[in-house]
Design a protein around this motif. Structure first.
Motif, PDB file in Angstrom:
ATOM      1  N   ARG A 168       0.847  -1.197   0.000  1.00  0.00           N
ATOM      2  CA  ARG A 168       0.000   0.000   0.000  1.00  0.00           C
ATOM      3  C   ARG A 168       0.883   1.247   0.000  1.00  0.00           C
ATOM      4  O   ARG A 168       1.797   1.369   0.808  1.00  0.00           O
ATOM      5  N   ASP A 169       0.602   2.139  -0.925  1.00  0.00           N
ATOM      6  CA  ASP A 169       1.278   3.437  -0.954  1.00  0.00           C
ATOM      7  C   ASP A 169       0.520   4.397  -0.060  1.00  0.00           C
ATOM      8  O   ASP A 169      -0.708   4.532  -0.167  1.00  0.00           O
ATOM      9  N   VAL A 170       1.241   5.061   0.828  1.00  0.00           N
ATOM     10  CA  VAL A 170       0.611   5.988   1.764  1.00  0.00           C
ATOM     11  C   VAL A 170       1.364   7.313   1.729  1.00  0.00           C
ATOM     12  O   VAL A 170       2.591   7.336   1.612  1.00  0.00           O
ATOM     13  N   PRO A 171       0.666   8.439   1.817  1.00  0.00           N
ATOM     14  CA  PRO A 171       1.354   9.728   1.903  1.00  0.00           C
ATOM     15  C   PRO A 171       1.879   9.947   3.304  1.00  0.00           C
ATOM     16  O   PRO A 171       1.225   9.624   4.289  1.00  0.00           O
ATOM     17  N   VAL A 172       3.070  10.514   3.393  1.00  0.00           N
ATOM     18  CA  VAL A 172       3.654  10.895   4.679  1.00  0.00           C
ATOM     19  C   VAL A 172       3.709  12.417   4.685  1.00  0.00           C
ATOM     20  O   VAL A 172       4.510  13.028   3.972  1.00  0.00           O
ATOM     21  N   VAL A 173       2.845  13.025   5.466  1.00  0.00           N
ATOM     22  CA  VAL A 173       2.753  14.486   5.498  1.00  0.00           C
ATOM     23  C   VAL A 173       3.782  15.016   6.479  1.00  0.00           C
ATOM     24  O   VAL A 173       3.689  14.789   7.683  1.00  0.00           O
ATOM     25  N   ALA A 174       4.771  15.710   5.958  1.00  0.00           N
ATOM     26  CA  ALA A 174       5.827  16.287   6.787  1.00  0.00           C
ATOM     27  C   ALA A 174       6.489  17.405   5.991  1.00  0.00           C
ATOM     28  O   ALA A 174       6.998  17.172   4.888  1.00  0.00           O
ATOM     29  N   GLU A 175       6.487  18.599   6.531  1.00  0.00           N
ATOM     30  CA  GLU A 175       7.098  19.736   5.834  1.00  0.00           C
ATOM     31  C   GLU A 175       8.611  19.700   6.034  1.00  0.00           C
ATOM     32  O   GLU A 175       9.102  19.811   7.154  1.00  0.00           O
ATOM     33  N   ILE A 176       9.325  19.558   4.941  1.00  0.00           N
ATOM     34  CA  ILE A 176      10.783  19.546   4.977  1.00  0.00           C
ATOM     35  C   ILE A 176      11.285  20.541   3.935  1.00  0.00           C
ATOM     36  O   ILE A 176      10.913  20.461   2.762  1.00  0.00           O
ATOM     37  N   GLY A 177      12.090  21.464   4.367  1.00  0.00           N
ATOM     38  CA  GLY A 177      12.681  22.439   3.460  1.00  0.00           C
ATOM     39  C   GLY A 177      14.189  22.314   3.450  1.00  0.00           C
ATOM     40  O   GLY A 177      14.823  22.286   4.507  1.00  0.00           O
ATOM     41  N   VAL A 178      14.754  22.203   2.262  1.00  0.00           N
ATOM     42  CA  VAL A 178      16.207  22.122   2.108  1.00  0.00           C
ATOM     43  C   VAL A 178      16.709  23.507   1.711  1.00  0.00           C
ATOM     44  O   VAL A 178      16.418  24.001   0.613  1.00  0.00           O
ATOM     45  N   LEU A 179      17.448  24.126   2.611  1.00  0.00           N
ATOM     46  CA  LEU A 179      17.929  25.483   2.413  1.00  0.00           C
ATOM     47  C   LEU A 179      19.222  25.490   1.596  1.00  0.00           C
ATOM     48  O   LEU A 179      19.986  24.525   1.628  1.00  0.00           O
ATOM     49  N   PRO A 180      19.476  26.569   0.869  1.00  0.00           N
ATOM     50  CA  PRO A 180      20.748  26.643   0.119  1.00  0.00           C
ATOM     51  C   PRO A 180      21.930  26.771   1.065  1.00  0.00           C
ATOM     52  O   PRO A 180      21.803  27.230   2.200  1.00  0.00           O
ATOM     53  N   LYS A 181      23.080  26.359   0.580  1.00  0.00           N
ATOM     54  CA  LYS A 181      24.303  26.523   1.361  1.00  0.00           C
ATOM     55  C   LYS A 181      24.646  28.000   1.515  1.00  0.00           C
ATOM     56  O   LYS A 181      24.259  28.831   0.696  1.00  0.00           O
ATOM     57  N   LEU A 182      25.374  28.300   2.554  1.00  0.00           N
ATOM     58  CA  LEU A 182      25.863  29.664   2.753  1.00  0.00           C
ATOM     59  C   LEU A 182      27.263  29.763   2.173  1.00  0.00           C
ATOM     60  O   LEU A 182      28.179  29.103   2.645  1.00  0.00           O
ATOM     61  N   LEU A 183      27.413  30.563   1.135  1.00  0.00           N
ATOM     62  CA  LEU A 183      28.703  30.734   0.470  1.00  0.00           C
ATOM     63  C   LEU A 183      28.946  32.227   0.274  1.00  0.00           C
ATOM     64  O   LEU A 183      28.254  32.884  -0.497  1.00  0.00           O
ATOM     65  N   VAL A 184      29.937  32.767   0.986  1.00  0.00           N
ATOM     66  CA  VAL A 184      30.262  34.192   0.882  1.00  0.00           C
ATOM     67  C   VAL A 184      31.152  34.411  -0.338  1.00  0.00           C
ATOM     68  O   VAL A 184      32.192  33.758  -0.475  1.00  0.00           O
ATOM     69  N   PRO A 185      30.774  35.293  -1.244  1.00  0.00           N
ATOM     70  CA  PRO A 185      31.587  35.519  -2.449  1.00  0.00           C
ATOM     71  C   PRO A 185      32.987  36.011  -2.100  1.00  0.00           C
ATOM     72  O   PRO A 185      33.172  36.866  -1.230  1.00  0.00           O
ATOM     73  N   ARG A 186      33.968  35.482  -2.788  1.00  0.00           N
ATOM     74  CA  ARG A 186      35.353  35.920  -2.582  1.00  0.00           C
ATOM     75  C   ARG A 186      35.541  37.366  -3.006  1.00  0.00           C
ATOM     76  O   ARG A 186      36.432  38.046  -2.513  1.00  0.00           O
ATOM     77  N   GLU A 187      34.704  37.825  -3.947  1.00  0.00           N
ATOM     78  CA  GLU A 187      34.843  39.193  -4.417  1.00  0.00           C
ATOM     79  C   GLU A 187      34.667  40.215  -3.299  1.00  0.00           C
ATOM     80  O   GLU A 187      35.218  41.311  -3.358  1.00  0.00           O
ATOM     81  N   LEU A 188      33.871  39.891  -2.286  1.00  0.00           N
ATOM     82  CA  LEU A 188      33.712  40.801  -1.156  1.00  0.00           C
ATOM     83  C   LEU A 188      35.019  40.975  -0.394  1.00  0.00           C
ATOM     84  O   LEU A 188      35.259  42.007   0.214  1.00  0.00           O
ATOM     85  N   TYR A 189      35.859  39.955  -0.420  1.00  0.00           N
ATOM     86  CA  TYR A 189      37.130  40.012   0.295  1.00  0.00           C
ATOM     87  C   TYR A 189      38.252  40.541  -0.594  1.00  0.00           C
ATOM     88  O   TYR A 189      39.146  41.224  -0.139  1.00  0.00           O
ATOM     89  N   LEU A 190      38.185  40.216  -1.888  1.00  0.00           N
ATOM     90  CA  LEU A 190      39.253  40.615  -2.794  1.00  0.00           C
ATOM     91  C   LEU A 190      39.210  42.100  -3.130  1.00  0.00           C
ATOM     92  O   LEU A 190      40.186  42.648  -3.632  1.00  0.00           O
ATOM     93  N   GLY A 191      38.088  42.737  -2.850  1.00  0.00           N
ATOM     94  CA  GLY A 191      37.944  44.130  -3.247  1.00  0.00           C
ATOM     95  C   GLY A 191      38.650  45.110  -2.337  1.00  0.00           C
ATOM     96  O   GLY A 191      38.558  46.308  -2.531  1.00  0.00           O
ATOM     97  N   GLY A 192      39.343  44.649  -1.321  1.00  0.00           N
ATOM     98  CA  GLY A 192      40.059  45.551  -0.447  1.00  0.00           C
ATOM     99  C   GLY A 192      39.346  45.817   0.847  1.00  0.00           C
ATOM    100  O   GLY A 192      39.853  46.510   1.708  1.00  0.00           O
ATOM    101  N   TYR A 193      38.150  45.266   1.026  1.00  0.00           N
ATOM    102  CA  TYR A 193      37.362  45.580   2.207  1.00  0.00           C
ATOM    103  C   TYR A 193      37.862  44.849   3.444  1.00  0.00           C
ATOM    104  O   TYR A 193      37.471  45.163   4.550  1.00  0.00           O
ATOM    105  N   LEU A 194      38.693  43.839   3.271  1.00  0.00           N
ATOM    106  CA  LEU A 194      39.154  43.078   4.421  1.00  0.00           C
ATOM    107  C   LEU A 194      40.656  43.186   4.628  1.00  0.00           C
ATOM    108  O   LEU A 194      41.234  42.415   5.376  1.00  0.00           O
TER     109      LEU A 194
END
Length: 397
Positions: A168-194
């Motif tokens: 028997r196929d049964v639905p499993v009701v469960a809210e699951i959200g897969v969030l994107p990874k956190l990746l800080v652009p290197r350009e923010l660092y290469l621009g002289g700000y750090l």
């Protein structure tokens, strides 16, 4: 990752919904053939005992059919795990089989669930008592970004006697959200700000600290991080003093930042879904880095109809991540839409532009501003180029 469990009401994911499918097993086919043979031979030889044995074997099948269907009735599947997880990061999850709404036990139950259509959780319970539960736990890793509220589950059993398989196929009701990874652009660092070790400046000025125009001799009060070591070594070898970077005078300091995300790349550019996912990670990484340093951030994007959003607090940042989680690529972004979005920048704002298309196809639309814009080149993050482009339209710092 939120450690909030998924509450499921008794009516959700009810195992009583869904048609039971029945298939024969090898044992059942062999026994059925034996029963038919005994009955036919007994009738032909007028052997009542042999014919009765064939009929007795035949009776086993309707009995197995009745009890097999009852065995799967009233069973439900529940998912226990976090509501939000990050792409590529493992988390603990449980799949629970509950025997509810009936007075008899269950036997030889196999149960499984396909989480987000990507990862299967499966278990087996040789016996589950009335009003009882059986559960299995595992470490799950999901890589496909998105939000799903109902998942595919299945119950399976060969009880009794193993003559037939009931599923028997049964639905499993469960809210699951897969969030994107956190990746800080290197350009923010290469621009002289750090360069001085204080991202975007302790005074919340985005473009003031770290930008330098020349070198000078070190004076009292100059920090070690301001020393230009390579130039200082050459200077001391020639009998000179240590050198430090001389900052540009203030005046082009940003009061805030506007982040623009788009999928415009001009004609003839190859669309790659992996770049879109990477660009979304860069978008969230940029928002997180800027908000974490106290910047006032506005962001606009084409997948949300160029709607302008403000991010100042952690709560607003969480809302932004929810929006990015369900984002879908816009295939028809036009150049005039991008130009109009870039035109929303205020006089003392810094612009950060992120796209899933190569920078060369859209950087011409970014106008010259008093504060150099940060242009994130997606090609620097997918291995197609060894070195990424730096902040600003002028190229490498």
């Amino acid at each position: 990752m939120e450690d909030v469990k998924n509450p499921i009401s008794p009516t959700e994911g009810d195992g009583s919904t869904g048609r039971i499918r029945i298939s024969s097993t090898r044992r059942g086919l062999i026994l059925a053939g034996l029963g038919v043979s005994l009955f036919v031979v007994g009738m032909w030889r007028v052997d009542g005992v042999m014919a009765s044995m064939g009929l007795a074997v035949g009776v086993l099948f309707p009995v197995a059919w009745i009890f097999g269907r009852m065995n799967l009735g009233g069973l439900r599947l529940y998912f226990r795990g976090p509501r939000r997880v990050e792409s590529g990061k493992g988390f603990s999850a449980k799949l629970v089989l509950a025997n509810e709404g009936r007075a008899f036990d269950g036997f030889w139950i196999e149960f499984r669930m396909l989480v987000m259509g990507e990862r299967e959780l499966s278990g087996r319970s040789p016996w589950i008592g009335s009003k009882g539960i059986a559960e299995i736990g595992d470490r799950v890793v999901l890589r496909k970004r998105g939000l799903t509220k109902a998942h595919h589950g299945r119950l399976r059993s060969a009880f009794p006697l193993g003559l037939m398989t009931f599923a028997r196929d049964v639905p499993v009701v469960a809210e699951i959200g897969v969030l994107p990874k956190l990746l800080v652009p290197r350009e923010l660092y290469l621009g002289g700000y750090l360069l001085d070790g204080s991202p975007f400046g302790a005074s919340r000025h985005f473009g003031g600290i770290g930008e330098w125009k020349s070198l000078r001799e070190r004076r009292g009060g100059d920090g070690l991080r301001r020393i230009a070591w390579a130039a200082s070594l050459r200077s001391e070898a020639a009998g000179g003093a240590m050198l430090v970077r001389e900052d540009e005078p203030p005046g082009s300091q940003a009061e805030g930042c506007m982040v623009v995300f788009h999928s415009y790349g001009g004609d003839g550019n190859l669309i790659r879904p992996d770049r879109f996912e990477k660009a979304l990670s860069l978008l969230f990484g940029s928002l997180g880095a800027l908000v974490g340093r106290g910047m006032a951030v506005r962001w606009v994007d084409d997948f949300n109809g160029w709607e302008e959003n403000e991010v100042r607090t952690r709560r607003q940042l969480a809302d932004a991540r929810e929006a990015i989680m369900v984002a879908e690529r816009v295939p028809g972004t036009e150049a005039h839409d991008l130009i109009a979005a870039l035109g929303r920048a205020k006089e003392h704002e810094c612009i950060v532009v992120i796209s899933d298309m190569p920078r060369v196809g859209w950087e011409g639309f970014v106008t010259e501003l008093s504060i150099p814009p940060v242009l994130v080149d997606i090609c620097a993050y997918d291995g197609s180029r060894k070195n990424g482009s730096a902040s600003g339209k002028g190229g490498q710092p």
